[in-house]
Structures are given as structure tokens and as C-alpha cells.
Design a protein around this motif. Structure first.
Motif, PDB file in Angstrom:
ATOM      1  N   LYS A  94       3.609  45.147 -28.158  1.00  0.00           N
ATOM      2  CA  LYS A  94       3.577  44.586 -26.811  1.00  0.00           C
ATOM      3  C   LYS A  94       2.163  44.452 -26.252  1.00  0.00           C
ATOM      4  O   LYS A  94       1.888  43.530 -25.498  1.00  0.00           O
ATOM      5  CB  LYS A  94       4.402  45.453 -25.854  1.00  0.00           C
ATOM      6  CG  LYS A  94       5.891  45.429 -26.118  1.00  0.00           C
ATOM      7  CD  LYS A  94       6.633  46.334 -25.156  1.00  0.00           C
ATOM      8  CE  LYS A  94       6.546  45.844 -23.743  1.00  0.00           C
ATOM      9  NZ  LYS A  94       7.362  46.650 -22.804  1.00  0.00           N
ATOM     10  N   GLU A  95       1.276  45.349 -26.613  1.00  0.00           N
ATOM     11  CA  GLU A  95       0.002  45.400 -25.904  1.00  0.00           C
ATOM     12  C   GLU A  95      -1.212  45.462 -26.820  1.00  0.00           C
ATOM     13  O   GLU A  95      -2.026  44.536 -26.857  1.00  0.00           O
ATOM     14  CB  GLU A  95       0.002  46.621 -24.980  1.00  0.00           C
ATOM     15  CG  GLU A  95      -1.174  46.680 -24.039  1.00  0.00           C
ATOM     16  CD  GLU A  95      -1.181  45.528 -23.052  1.00  0.00           C
ATOM     17  OE1 GLU A  95      -2.275  45.081 -22.676  1.00  0.00           O
ATOM     18  OE2 GLU A  95      -0.089  45.054 -22.680  1.00  0.00           O
ATOM     19  N   ASP A 194      10.360  42.453 -26.161  1.00  0.00           N
ATOM     20  CA  ASP A 194       9.145  43.110 -26.654  1.00  0.00           C
ATOM     21  C   ASP A 194       8.429  42.229 -27.669  1.00  0.00           C
ATOM     22  O   ASP A 194       7.205  42.055 -27.610  1.00  0.00           O
ATOM     23  CB  ASP A 194       9.495  44.463 -27.287  1.00  0.00           C
ATOM     24  CG  ASP A 194      10.250  45.366 -26.336  1.00  0.00           C
ATOM     25  OD1 ASP A 194       9.952  45.313 -25.127  1.00  0.00           O
ATOM     26  OD2 ASP A 194      11.142  46.102 -26.793  1.00  0.00           O
ATOM     27  N   GLN A 197       7.005  39.018 -25.992  1.00  0.00           N
ATOM     28  CA  GLN A 197       5.768  39.294 -25.262  1.00  0.00           C
ATOM     29  C   GLN A 197       4.586  39.412 -26.209  1.00  0.00           C
ATOM     30  O   GLN A 197       3.503  38.894 -25.939  1.00  0.00           O
ATOM     31  CB  GLN A 197       5.926  40.586 -24.448  1.00  0.00           C
ATOM     32  CG  GLN A 197       4.718  40.910 -23.594  1.00  0.00           C
ATOM     33  CD  GLN A 197       4.914  42.143 -22.735  1.00  0.00           C
ATOM     34  OE1 GLN A 197       3.950  42.755 -22.282  1.00  0.00           O
ATOM     35  NE2 GLN A 197       6.157  42.540 -22.508  1.00  0.00           N
ATOM     36  N   GLY A 198       4.802  40.078 -27.337  1.00  0.00           N
ATOM     37  CA  GLY A 198       3.725  40.255 -28.298  1.00  0.00           C
ATOM     38  C   GLY A 198       3.325  38.984 -29.014  1.00  0.00           C
ATOM     39  O   GLY A 198       2.209  38.895 -29.547  1.00  0.00           O
ATOM     40  N   SER A 250       1.888  40.260 -18.834  1.00  0.00           N
ATOM     41  CA  SER A 250       2.735  41.454 -18.849  1.00  0.00           C
ATOM     42  C   SER A 250       3.575  41.547 -17.588  1.00  0.00           C
ATOM     43  O   SER A 250       4.779  41.858 -17.637  1.00  0.00           O
ATOM     44  CB  SER A 250       1.869  42.712 -18.989  1.00  0.00           C
ATOM     45  OG  SER A 250       1.142  42.700 -20.201  1.00  0.00           O
TER      46      SER A 250
END
Length: 259
Positions: A94-95, A194, A197-198, A250
Motif C-alpha cells: 500500500k505505501e 489494498d 491502491q498499490g 491515500s
């Protein structure tokens, strides 16, 4: 006098944003116009993508390892080390995977684009290209833009995968956890939002890296000193925009999917 300086700075900033938007719009629109420089696209994809694999591989592996090490240390206080795989996979996908990969590619390729195009500007190669009837934006910017977007997408997937494996290596070898449990929790916790988003982030980040690098390169003035200045500005602004845009993406994804 202070007001005049502020006014001049504001006008300069607005003009720069306008020129950047025009360059990015032209680069995107050129994909629908002939001729298509597929050979340049392949060359840039090789330089940006294949050339960045080693640094992305190392960054992803050690980031996943550090995540596992820190997570297990904190979770041990609550007897919850079994969810180490969950924390590593969610954090990477995700980040950290998209952001760190983009920052590495930005440092390597945004600077390269700015210096290469900047050198062409100060040596008047781009002016010669225009004189011969070739659109510099279509020939130089568009292949770099789409190559960066395309390759960063897959580099992020590599970083996510290697990061998860790095976390597994640390968890199993150094912390003595069960490998099957690690991968089971890492897989079971992932949901469609998830992963989405990634995978959305590298597309946006790739656009930022290429357009910022090419913008500063195409607007280089002042000889070799100008090339160095453009290179520095390209890396700084692309990195800042990646982190800033990451926040808004996000926030948008959490607002839509609730996670």
C-alpha cells in the motif's frame, strides 16, 4: 519593494506551472499522433526499467527486512508476532513499495532526463531538431513519459514481492518464526482495495517523475551551471510531489474503500 518581489515570484511560479501543464498535456496527446517513435520508447524503457532493477531489488529487500524486524520487536510486547507477515505485506504493497521505488527511480532517472535534455538545450540540439521539422516534445518527452509510467508499474510489483520476501527471510532466519504462517497471514490480509491502491500510485508517480524531469530539462538555461541546477530541481521537486500526491491518493482511496 517586498510586494514587488512577491508579485514577481507569484508571476514566475504561475508561468512555470502553466508551462509544465502545457508540456505534460502535449506529451500525453502525442500518443495519438503520428509518427510514433517506438524505438525510442524501447530504449527509454530499457534504460529506466531494466537499469533500475538492481537498486529497486536492494531497496525492497532491505525495507521488507527492516519492517519485519521492527514489527516483530513491537508486536512481541503483546504476544502478536504471528501477524508480522500481515504488517509487512500491507505496508509494502500500500505505501512503502510504491513510494520508495518511485523515489529511487526519481533520483536515478528524473536527474538523468533533466541533465540529458538540458545538455541538448544548451548545445542547441533541440533548436536544430525544430529547424528540421521534428517535434522535440514528441521525439524526446513522450517516449520518456510512457516508458517511465509503464516500467515503474512493474518495478513497484518487483519491489513489493522482494520486500515481502525480505520480511520473510528476517522473520524465519533471524526471528525464528514459522515461514508458512508468515506467508499465510501476508496473503490472507490483502484485499482488492489494498492492491488497487498499490498499483494506482506508481502510474501517477511515473507521470510526475517523467514530466518534472523533462520540464526542467527542456527549460534549462545558462550553460553547464544551468544543467546542474535543472538536475537538482528535477530530483527535489519530483520527490516532493511524489510524497505530497501520495497523501492525497491515500486519502482518496481510504474515502472510497474505507481502508
Amino acid at each position: 519593494m517586498p510586494f514587488d518581489r512577491i508579485e514577481g515570484w507569484a508571476k514566475k511560479t504561475i508561468m512555470a506551472v502553466q508551462n509544465y501543464a502545457l508540456l505534460a498535456g502535449r506529451a500525453m496527446a502525442n500518443i495519438f499522433r503520428r509518427p510514433h517513435y517506438f524505438a525510442d520508447l524501447i530504449v527509454q524503457a530499457d534504460s529506466i526499467g531494466i537499469g533500475s532493477v538492481p537498486i529497486v531489488f536492494l531497496t525492497g529487500f532491505f525495507t521488507g527486512g527492516v519492517l519485519a524486524l521492527q514489527s516483530a520487536s513491537s508486536l512481541a510486547q503483546f504476544g502478536a508476532t504471528a501477524i508480522t507477515g500481515e504488517l509487512v505485506s500491507l505496508s509494502m504493497i500500500k505505501e512503502l513499495g510504491p513510494v520508495l521505488t518511485s523515489l529511487m527511480v526519481s533520483g536515478r532517472n528524473a536527474s538523468g532526463m533533466a541533465s540529458e535534455l538540458g545538455s541538448m538545450m544548451v548545445t542547441e540540439q533541440i533548436d536544430a531538431m525544430r529547424a528540421l521539422g521534428t517535434d522535440p516534445v514528441k521525439k524526446l518527452v513522450t517516449p520518456r513519459l510512457f516508458a517511465t509510467i509503464f516500467m515503474l508499474f512493474f518495478l513497484t510489483i518487483i519491489s513489493d514481492t522482494v520486500g515481502t520476501l525480505g520480511g520473510a527471510a528476517v522473520s524465519v532466519v533471524m526471528l525464528g518464526q514459522d515461514g508458512s504462517q508468515y506467508f499465510h497471514t501476508a496473503y490472507q490480509t490483502l484485499r482488492y482495495p489494498d492492491i488497487l491502491q498499490g498499483l494506482v500510485k506508481p502510474i501517477v508517480f511515473g507521470f510526475i517523475i517523467a514530466t518534472i524531469g523533462c520540464f526542467y530539462g527542456m527549460n534549462t538555461r545558462g550553460g553547464t551551471q544551468g544543467v546542474g541546477r535543472s538536475t537538482t530541481q528535477a530530483v527535489v521537486w519530483s520527490s516532493v510531489l511524489i510524497i505530497a500526491v501520495d497523501f492525497f491518493i491515500s486519502q482518496l482511496m481510504i474515502g472510497i474503500f474505507g481502508r
